[in-house]
Design a protein around this motif. Structure first.
Motif: not given
Length: 148
Positions: A24-34
């Motif tokens: 189980s590898e970590p998830l990666k969140i990228s290019d996050l904009t709001a």
């Protein structure tokens, strides 16, 4: 002798295929904009990479809602493999938590990532009125890894 060899192969094969041996590898969140717009809408967009499911990711996650309401609790990322939720709601983008849940597969994934404008050394950066029609625009300056 044949029975013992066959039994050993079956046991080994079962052990290798069991969920306990799935990495189980970590998830990666990228290019996050709001963004929050003067027309009353808000949206969040990011790219999700899940090394545990390389055939399904990276995938785009996006949700749009009325700024004075709660985002859809059943929103899903593109491909419908992940739920996208905000367990504590979301107000002004100053501080919130994203919850991601894998819909299917041998690795059960339900993770949360928190963002705060006021956290020390934060990479969550917001600007008021950055352009016409936009009340607030925020982005995460980097890639966030979320342990499964």
């Amino acid at each position: 002798m044949k029975f013992t060899t066959l039994s050993l192969l079956l046991v080994t094969g079962t052990a290798l295929a069991s969920p306990a041996n799935v990495r189980s590898e970590p998830l990666k969140i990228s290019d996050l904009t709001a963004n929050a717009s003067k027309d009353g809408t808000a949206n969040i967009h990011f790219s999700l990479t899940d090394p545990n499911y390389p055939d399904d990711t990276p995938t785009d996650c996006n949700t749009i809602w009325s700024w004075n309401s709660v985002p859809n609790e059943n929103a899903r990322c593109l491909g419908s493999n992940y739920y996208l939720r905000f367990p504590d709601g979301i107000n002004q983008f100053s501080k919130f938590t994203i919850e991601l849940e894998r819909v299917s597969g041998p690795i059960k994934e339900k993770v949360q990532a928190s963002f705060s404008e006021s956290a020390p050394d934060t990479k969550w950066e917001c600007k008021e009125n950055p352009t016409d029609g936009v009340i607030k625009r925020c982005y995460y300056n980097g890639v966030m890894e979320v342990k499964v």
